[in-house]
Enzyme design. Sequence first.
Site, PDB file in Angstrom:
ATOM      1  N   GLY A 167      42.013   3.542  30.959  1.00 19.92           N
ATOM      2  CA  GLY A 167      43.627   4.637  32.746  1.00 19.92           C
ATOM      3  C   GLY A 167      43.418   5.465  32.923  1.00 19.92           C
ATOM      4  N   HIS A 168      42.407   5.443  33.790  1.00 23.87           N
ATOM      5  CA  HIS A 168      42.377   6.922  34.895  1.00 23.87           C
ATOM      6  C   HIS A 168      42.675   7.505  35.931  1.00 23.87           C
ATOM      7  CE1 HIS A 168      38.603   7.486  31.942  1.00 23.87           C
ATOM      8  NE2 HIS A 168      39.767   6.941  30.868  1.00 23.87           N
ATOM      9  N   LYS A 184      41.721  12.868  31.995  1.00 16.48           N
ATOM     10  CA  LYS A 184      40.071  13.157  32.223  1.00 16.48           C
ATOM     11  C   LYS A 184      39.298  12.477  33.330  1.00 16.48           C
ATOM     12  CE  LYS A 184      40.064  10.015  28.671  1.00 16.48           C
ATOM     13  NZ  LYS A 184      41.196  10.015  28.121  1.00 16.48           N
ATOM     14  N   VAL A 187      47.867   1.811  32.512  1.00 14.78           N
ATOM     15  CA  VAL A 187      48.158   0.989  32.292  1.00 14.78           C
ATOM     16  C   VAL A 187      48.675  -0.571  31.635  1.00 14.78           C
ATOM     17  CG1 VAL A 187      46.071  -1.085  31.477  1.00 14.78           C
ATOM     18  CG2 VAL A 187      45.408   1.004  32.069  1.00 14.78           C
ATOM     19  N   THR A 188      49.507  -0.083  31.165  1.00  7.90           N
ATOM     20  CA  THR A 188      49.905  -1.855  29.999  1.00  7.90           C
ATOM     21  C   THR A 188      51.258  -0.945  30.183  1.00  7.90           C
ATOM     22  OG1 THR A 188      49.874   0.044  28.136  1.00  7.90           O
ATOM     23  CG2 THR A 188      48.661  -1.826  28.207  1.00  7.90           C
ATOM     24  N   GLN A 239      39.091   7.005  26.880  1.00  2.00           N
ATOM     25  CA  GLN A 239      40.011   6.849  25.605  1.00  2.00           C
ATOM     26  C   GLN A 239      40.225   8.589  24.911  1.00  2.00           C
ATOM     27  OE1 GLN A 239      37.518   4.192  25.455  1.00  2.00           O
ATOM     28  NE2 GLN A 239      39.718   3.175  26.293  1.00  2.00           N
ATOM     29  N   ASP A 272      44.357   9.558  27.476  1.00  2.00           N
ATOM     30  CA  ASP A 272      44.360  10.018  28.151  1.00  2.00           C
ATOM     31  C   ASP A 272      45.304  11.476  28.529  1.00  2.00           C
ATOM     32  OD1 ASP A 272      45.698   7.456  28.998  1.00  2.00           O
ATOM     33  OD2 ASP A 272      47.108   7.068  27.443  1.00  2.00           O
ATOM     34  N   LYS A 314      55.588   3.157  26.259  1.00  2.00           N
ATOM     35  CA  LYS A 314      56.129   4.382  26.422  1.00  2.00           C
ATOM     36  C   LYS A 314      55.204   4.960  25.263  1.00  2.00           C
ATOM     37  CE  LYS A 314      60.560   6.642  24.864  1.00  2.00           C
ATOM     38  NZ  LYS A 314      59.839   8.012  23.946  1.00  2.00           N
TER      39      LYS A 314
HETATM   40  P1  GDP Z   1      43.098   9.889  31.742  1.00  2.00           P
HETATM   41  O1  GDP Z   1      43.700   8.177  30.964  1.00  2.00           O
HETATM   42  O2  GDP Z   1      42.450  10.605  30.726  1.00  2.00           O
HETATM   43  O3  GDP Z   1      43.015  10.073  32.843  1.00  2.00           O
HETATM   44  O4  GDP Z   1      45.230  10.408  31.748  1.00  2.00           O
HETATM   45  P2  GDP Z   1      46.012   9.558  32.086  1.00  2.00           P
HETATM   46  O5  GDP Z   1      45.287   9.233  33.772  1.00  2.00           O
HETATM   47  O6  GDP Z   1      45.867   8.308  31.341  1.00  2.00           O
HETATM   48  O7  GDP Z   1      46.905  10.490  31.811  1.00  2.00           O
HETATM   49  C1  GDP Z   1      47.393  11.847  32.313  1.00  2.00           C
HETATM   50  C2  GDP Z   1      48.655  11.338  33.206  1.00  2.00           C
HETATM   51  O8  GDP Z   1      48.941  12.296  33.418  1.00  2.00           O
HETATM   52  C3  GDP Z   1      48.589  10.799  34.910  1.00  2.00           C
HETATM   53  O9  GDP Z   1      49.737  10.111  34.338  1.00  2.00           O
HETATM   54  C4  GDP Z   1      47.804  11.957  35.618  1.00  2.00           C
HETATM   55  O10 GDP Z   1      48.316  11.940  37.077  1.00  2.00           O
HETATM   56  C5  GDP Z   1      48.487  13.058  34.790  1.00  2.00           C
HETATM   57  N1  GDP Z   1      48.575  14.551  34.855  1.00  2.00           N
HETATM   58  C6  GDP Z   1      46.773  14.963  34.898  1.00  2.00           C
HETATM   59  N2  GDP Z   1      47.340  16.367  34.519  1.00  2.00           N
HETATM   60  C7  GDP Z   1      48.403  16.736  35.068  1.00  2.00           C
HETATM   61  C8  GDP Z   1      48.874  18.216  34.442  1.00  2.00           C
HETATM   62  O11 GDP Z   1      48.618  18.435  34.774  1.00  2.00           O
HETATM   63  N3  GDP Z   1      50.246  17.503  34.570  1.00  2.00           N
HETATM   64  C9  GDP Z   1      51.036  17.100  34.704  1.00  2.00           C
HETATM   65  N4  GDP Z   1      52.281  16.657  34.642  1.00  2.00           N
HETATM   66  N5  GDP Z   1      50.470  15.476  34.540  1.00  2.00           N
HETATM   67  C10 GDP Z   1      49.664  15.753  34.600  1.00  2.00           C
HETATM   68  P1  IMO Z   2      42.404   5.967  28.485  1.00  2.00           P
HETATM   69  O1  IMO Z   2      40.533   6.054  28.560  1.00  2.00           O
HETATM   70  C1  IMO Z   2      44.500   5.608  25.323  1.00  2.00           C
HETATM   71  C2  IMO Z   2      44.187   3.126  22.051  1.00  2.00           C
HETATM   72  C3  IMO Z   2      45.456   1.969  22.327  1.00  2.00           C
HETATM   73  C4  IMO Z   2      45.465   1.050  20.226  1.00  2.00           C
HETATM   74  C5  IMO Z   2      43.716   1.360  20.671  1.00  2.00           C
HETATM   75  C6  IMO Z   2      43.040  -0.061  20.760  1.00  2.00           C
HETATM   76  O2  IMO Z   2      43.069   6.445  29.154  1.00  2.00           O
HETATM   77  O3  IMO Z   2      42.596   7.540  27.627  1.00  2.00           O
HETATM   78  P2  IMO Z   2      42.038  -1.182  22.355  1.00  2.00           P
HETATM   79  O4  IMO Z   2      42.296  -1.471  23.665  1.00  2.00           O
HETATM   80  O5  IMO Z   2      41.036  -0.481  23.159  1.00  2.00           O
HETATM   81  O6  IMO Z   2      41.601  -1.780  21.027  1.00  2.00           O
HETATM   82  O7  IMO Z   2      42.867  -0.658  21.642  1.00  2.00           O
HETATM   83  O8  IMO Z   2      43.006   2.410  21.555  1.00  2.00           O
HETATM   84  N1  IMO Z   2      43.611   3.154  23.722  1.00  2.00           N
HETATM   85  C7  IMO Z   2      44.024   4.095  24.775  1.00  2.00           C
HETATM   86  N2  IMO Z   2      44.928   5.228  24.434  1.00  2.00           N
HETATM   87  N3  IMO Z   2      44.395   6.340  25.850  1.00  2.00           N
HETATM   88  C8  IMO Z   2      43.120   5.281  26.495  1.00  2.00           C
HETATM   89  O9  IMO Z   2      42.323   5.333  27.012  1.00  2.00           O
HETATM   90  C9  IMO Z   2      42.913   4.071  25.827  1.00  2.00           C
HETATM   91  N4  IMO Z   2      42.230   3.163  26.102  1.00  2.00           N
HETATM   92  C10 IMO Z   2      43.143   2.385  23.794  1.00  2.00           C
HETATM   93  O10 IMO Z   2      46.305   1.631  22.574  1.00  2.00           O
HETATM   94  O11 IMO Z   2      46.000   1.625  19.902  1.00  2.00           O
HETATM   95 MG    MG Z   3      45.035   7.065  30.282  1.00  2.00          MG
END
Ligand code: GDP
Ligand code: IMO
Ligand code: MG
Length: 425
Positions: free
Chosen positions: A40-41, A16, A298-299, A222, A13, A302
């Site tokens: 969840g990107h 990416k 995704v889930t 991840q 998270d 928190k």
């Molecule tokens: P990923 O899984 O690595 O693609 O990241 P996620 O999408 O799960 O989580 C990143 C969260 O931070 C998302 O809600 C994005 O919209 C948000 N985000 C990304 N870059 C920034 C940033 O520079 N500032 C803020 N405030 N939010 C950001």
């Molecule tokens: P992105 O690509 C954050 C975590 C789960 C759990 C562990 C194993 O959005 O960054 P799994 O379902 O893969 O067997 O769960 O990995 N986890 C993530 N945490 N971002 C993710 O993906 C994750 N994908 C899996 O919460 O701790």
């Molecule tokens: Mg994510």
Amino acid sequence: MKVDVLLGLQWGDEGKGKVVDVLTPRYDVVARFQGGPNAGHTLEFNGQKYVLRSIPSGIFQGDKVNLIGNGVVLDPALFKAEAEALEAAGHPLKERLHISKKAHLIMPTHRLLDAAYEAAKGDAKVGTTGKGIGPTYTDKVSRNGLRVGDILHDFERKYEAAKARHIQMLEGLHYGPYELADMEKAWLEGIEYLKQFHLVDSEHEVNRLLAEGKSVLCEGAQGTMLDVDFGSYPFVTSSNTICAGACTGLGVAPNKIGEVYGIFKAYCTRVGAGPFPTELFDETGDRICTLGHEFGSVTGRKRRCGWIDLVALRYAIMVDGVTQLIMMKSDVLDAFETIKACVAYKVGGEEIDYFPFDISEGIEPVYVELPGWKTDMTKMQSEDEFPEEFNAYLSFLEEQLGVPIKFVSIGPDRQQTIERYVEEV
Ligand code: GDP
Ligand code: IMO
Ligand code: MG
């Protein structure tokens, strides 16, 4: 032509999806190489927000090839829902999205097994996303998996045999009662839907494109600390999230890898169970969570929040071979008086600056406290506008990590991205 790889350096998270979308115009191909719908990107542009799970984040930037590689695990039901939603929103996929025939299929019974294994772990639950990731990769490695290419020939027999095996395993785990029929119906519809896409041999495709002079960006899912070999085992995912995963997950040789972008938040988060040395249990942690909207894409869970961990980041940079860093979400710290960074761990009274075998207990972070920049940076357009304290923070991180920070993200929107060290033409 080389293959560049973008990887999360923390526990996922990091942002990416946003950065892949920003970088896509520089590439011809965007490819996912591991993970599945546990990812969840999130991307934001033109006031719209999208969360991608199995589809690469290059899908919104024109006519690029988007590839789901052999190292990915694909749930046809979730894939169908994701793809149909994108198509309905005006983003046609069928010509641009290619899927490896060697990618493994997540079956409904894999999801049940995921839940059953978690239930059996009692207090030691991993806190998985429940998407069947672990059981699917287990079947792959134990040579029992079903692959996308299998749907083209004699599929029903293969599926029924795999399902019967899983049902036996669920009985052995005393898991139940469960409802399979609805899940199975949606899944089988997903299988039919998949047949409309280009099902390819991704290793041939990627290498042919490279030979034609095309450039490829690999999108990690991840993060490095969730890698099955190098992460905080057993609290990890079941794939290789590190740079080497791009080689095995796409069929590109190591000498084809070019730039490795390592992406990290200006602080640190983790979702699910497992050790997290710099986790905060106080008001500061809550403040980061609130300001950063740190809830799973995704889930909805928190996310646990804490200070940046430079010991873990140095380790991630080492195993990934990172050549450029990208810092995300610095805006979340815009109002902070001071900002802490963990530069070493204290273990049994002794200070260490390397990442040890076991971080599960007895680790005390050693912090350096830096002055905050106390400036709203979210509308800035170039690094010339950066406050002095922010530049000092960047220089401190670069010195600690030994790699330049080439991009800074100051908000979730595509536009809120500032490139540094841009070469004068
Ligand atoms: P990923 O899984 O690595 O693609 O990241 P996620 O999408 O799960 O989580 C990143 C969260 O931070 C998302 O809600 C994005 O919209 C948000 N985000 C990304 N870059 C920034 C940033 O520079 N500032 C803020 N405030 N939010 C950001
Ligand atoms: P992105 O690509 C954050 C975590 C789960 C759990 C562990 C194993 O959005 O960054 P799994 O379902 O893969 O067997 O769960 O990995 N986890 C993530 N945490 N971002 C993710 O993906 C994750 N994908 C899996 O919460 O701790
Ligand atoms: Mg994510």
